[in-house]
Every structure is written in structure tokens, then in C-alpha cells.
Design an enzyme around this catalytic site. Structure first.
Site, PDB file in Angstrom:
ATOM      1  N   ASP A  82       0.864  -1.181   0.000  1.00 27.22           N
ATOM      2  CA  ASP A  82       0.000   0.000   0.000  1.00 27.22           C
ATOM      3  C   ASP A  82       0.899   1.228   0.000  1.00 27.22           C
ATOM      4  O   ASP A  82       1.775   1.355   0.859  1.00 27.22           O
ATOM      5  CB  ASP A  82      -0.905  -0.033   1.242  1.00 27.22           C
ATOM      6  N   ASP A  93      -3.435   7.156  -3.449  1.00 27.22           N
ATOM      7  CA  ASP A  93      -3.359   6.094  -2.432  1.00 27.22           C
ATOM      8  C   ASP A  93      -3.789   4.811  -3.146  1.00 27.22           C
ATOM      9  O   ASP A  93      -4.913   4.743  -3.647  1.00 27.22           O
ATOM     10  CB  ASP A  93      -4.316   6.475  -1.287  1.00 27.22           C
ATOM     11  N   HIS A 154     -11.947   6.127   2.060  1.00 29.64           N
ATOM     12  CA  HIS A 154     -11.961   7.425   2.751  1.00 29.64           C
ATOM     13  C   HIS A 154     -11.838   8.573   1.772  1.00 29.64           C
ATOM     14  O   HIS A 154     -11.280   8.418   0.684  1.00 29.64           O
ATOM     15  CB  HIS A 154     -10.789   7.472   3.739  1.00 29.64           C
ATOM     16  N   HIS A 162      -7.037  11.126   5.290  1.00 32.98           N
ATOM     17  CA  HIS A 162      -8.331  10.541   5.668  1.00 32.98           C
ATOM     18  C   HIS A 162      -9.309  11.667   5.936  1.00 32.98           C
ATOM     19  O   HIS A 162      -9.560  12.036   7.079  1.00 32.98           O
ATOM     20  CB  HIS A 162      -8.185   9.601   6.871  1.00 32.98           C
ATOM     21  N   GLU A 187     -11.022   0.893  -0.973  1.00 36.13           N
ATOM     22  CA  GLU A 187     -10.069  -0.171  -0.682  1.00 36.13           C
ATOM     23  C   GLU A 187     -10.725  -1.393  -0.074  1.00 36.13           C
ATOM     24  O   GLU A 187     -10.708  -1.572   1.135  1.00 36.13           O
ATOM     25  CB  GLU A 187      -8.920   0.331   0.194  1.00 36.13           C
ATOM     26  N   GLU A 272      -6.684  -1.387  -3.842  1.00 36.49           N
ATOM     27  CA  GLU A 272      -7.111   0.004  -3.640  1.00 36.49           C
ATOM     28  C   GLU A 272      -6.764   0.892  -4.829  1.00 36.49           C
ATOM     29  O   GLU A 272      -5.689   0.766  -5.412  1.00 36.49           O
ATOM     30  CB  GLU A 272      -6.425   0.572  -2.389  1.00 36.49           C
TER      31      GLU A 272
HETATM   32 MN    MN Z   1      -3.778   2.811   1.008  1.00 34.69          MN
HETATM   33 MN    MN Z   2      -6.448   4.331   1.750  1.00 33.88          MN
END
Ligand code: MN
Ligand code: MN
Length: 287
Positions: A82, A93, A154, A162, A187, A272
Site C-alpha cells: 500500500d 493512495d 476514505h 483521511h 479499498e 485500492e
Molecule cells: Mn492505502
Molecule cells: Mn487508503
């Protein structure tokens, strides 16, 4: 909304993820893989939005390697990679799951990538979050797995990883809408266990707690990392940095993220992407 910067950060995130997928091999060092991915992000003209996370098997998230941890990928490991890039605070992200050398968990991993595809198909300007969440939940459950109920996608905002909204991996009835101008990450996490993660020990990822006064060495670090998470690795130029970070945590200046692991140590997979909603539909910046 700086769409161009989101798109560029997304492109670099995607490339970094692909590089990471090639580097995660039996015998490779966690530390070196993380460092190489972050170097790629920097060389591409972006900055890491947060430390590269390499979370294995029952660990779902929030482990970042540290010098001397002596961790090497082993045959059969299920590794969640990640990572994120940012340009001027505009974040991507993205995550994939890599199984090292074996194929035992292909269906579990696929349940998360298919769930992400189903979520993407469900997106349109003004869609309610519950519709997206339901698509994820159905895709995972129809393969006989459980979503992780207490991990979510998020919202994203400038220098804010976030932001505002949560996008659960099951339908909890959220009627908030994803409207033009919003950036967010989706995700899907899935497991062969019951679907809850709990906190473990610290994973070497830190963040400044907002509204605390910072000075001295912490002031220097705050200038570098602002409100984004950072790695212990990124503080190696300070002598005794692990104690410095532990002390900042004790004093309430820093938050030390605990690793998140499946409660009963079942296996966890994740996929994600980052999205920006526009009037004309959604853009997947990390695809
Ligand atoms: Mn992530
Ligand atoms: Mn994330």
C-alpha cells in the site's frame, strides 16, 4: 480541486505500485523494497504521501519496515503493498496484494480486485456511498469470504489522507453522496476469517497530532511531513531516532500507528485505487 495534480500523483502511484509488485520476491528485504519504491516516487517528481506499507498474511495494514528489522519475503506470504504519492499535497493512495511464489490465496486476492471493479462500475456523480459499499460486500461474499468490517475507504483532501467521509466495505446504509469535486480512495479488504481487525504493536509509521505545539527537533520534522504520516526510516539522519520518536509519542506530539491484524490471524487481502469525481463521471487516477 487541482485535478491535474491528482492525476499526476495517481500516475506516479500506479507506476510505483507496479515497480513494487516486481520487487516483492522470495528473499527480498522489506526495507530495500520500501526504500526503492519511495525513491522511485521522489525521482518521478512527487513525494510519498505516506510510508510504503508492507503488511503480510494476517497483518492488514500499517507495517513499514525499519532498519535492522531483518524481514525478508518468504514463499507463500500474502503481502499487501500500500503506497501513495503526493504533488503539492494532492494525494494518490493505491494498493495491491502479492502472493510470493504460491497461488493458495488467488481467490481471496481476486475477491478484492473484483470488488474494486464492481465499486468502480457503481460510481457516478451523486451516487450514495451505500450503493458502492453494497457492490463491494456482494462481490466478496459471493466468493465465500468476508469483507473487513472495520476498515474503510476514505475521502482525500490536500495534505489530508483521511478526509471527511468513510466508504465501508459493507453496506451500512450510508446515504452520503459522492459528488463532483470529491477525491476519495476505495479499498476492499477481504479475509477468510470473521472480518474484524484489531490493533497490534507499533508499525514504525508516525503522524503529528494536530493542534499540538511543536518546536526543536519536532518542529523540523513537522516542516517536512506536515499532517501526513511518515516513516521512522525517514528520520535516520537523527542519532537515536527510534527513541526520539518514542519520546514524541509519549509526550503526545506524535501518533504511532499500530499495525492492524485480523483478530484470529486469518489471511487478509486488499486492493485500492484513488478516484476523483467530476461532472462527467469518475476518474480512476491510479488505474
Ligand atoms: Mn492505502
Ligand atoms: Mn487508503
Amino acid at each position: 480541486m487541482e485535478l491535474k495534480k491528482y492525476i499526476e500523483a495517481g500516475k506516479i502511484g500506479k507506476e510505483a505500485r507496479e515497480l513494487g509488485a516486481e520487487l516483492i520476491k522470495e528473499g527480498a528485504s522489506y526495507y530495500e523494497v520500501a526504500e526503492k519504491i519511495e525513491k522511485y516516487i521522489l525521482d518521478s517528481g512527487a513525494k510519498p504521501a505516506f510510508p510504503v506499507n508492507l503488511s503480510t498474511n494476517h497483518v492488514a495494514a500499517h507495517y513499514s519496515p525499519v532498519k535492522g528489522d531483518n524481514l525478508y519475503f518468504r514463499n507463500g506470504d500474502v503481502v499487501k503493498l500500500d503506497l501513495g504519492a503526493h504533488i503539492d499535497g494532492y494525494i494518490s493512495d493505491t494498493a495491491i496484494t502479492v502472493e510470493v511464489g504460491t497461488n493458495h490465496w488467488a481467490e481471496l486476492i481476486e475477491s478484492t480486485s473484483e470488488a474494486l471493479k464492481a465499486a468502480t462500475k457503481a460510481l457516478y456523480p451523486g451516487v450514495e456511498i451505500r450503493v458502492v459499499s453494497r457492490a463491494i460486500e456482494e462481490e466478496i461474499k459471493m466468493r465465500g469470504f468476508n469483507p473487513i468490517y472495520n476498515l474503510t475507504g476514505h475521502g482525500l483532501a490536500r495534505y489530508d489522507l483521511h478526509h471527511d467521509i468513510s466508504i465501508p466495505n459493507y453496506d451500512d446504509g450510508t446515504r452520503i453522496k459522492l459528488t463532483p469535486g470529491m477525491a476519495f480512495a476505495i479499498e476492499p479488504f477481504a479475509t477468510n476469517g470473521r472480518g474484524k481487525v484489531k490493533n497490534g504493536k507499533g508499525g514504525n509509521i508516525y503522524m503529528f497530532i494536530s493542534n499540538t505545539k511543536v518546536d526543536g527537533v519536532y518542529g523540523e520534522l513537522y516542516k517536512r511531513f506536515k499532517t501526513l504520516p511518515f516513516a521512522a526510516r525517514w528520520c535516520e539522519s537523527y542519532a537515536d531516532y527510534m527513541n526520539m520518536l518514542a519520546d514524541g509519542t509519549k509526550r503526545g506530539v506524535l501518533y504511532h500507528f499500530p499495525i492492524l491484524h485480523e483478530r484470529k490471524k486469518y489471511i487478509v487481502a486488499q486492493t485500492e485505487h484513488t478516484f476523483v469525481m467530476t461532472d462527467d463521471g469518475v476518474i480512476v487516477t491510479t488505474a
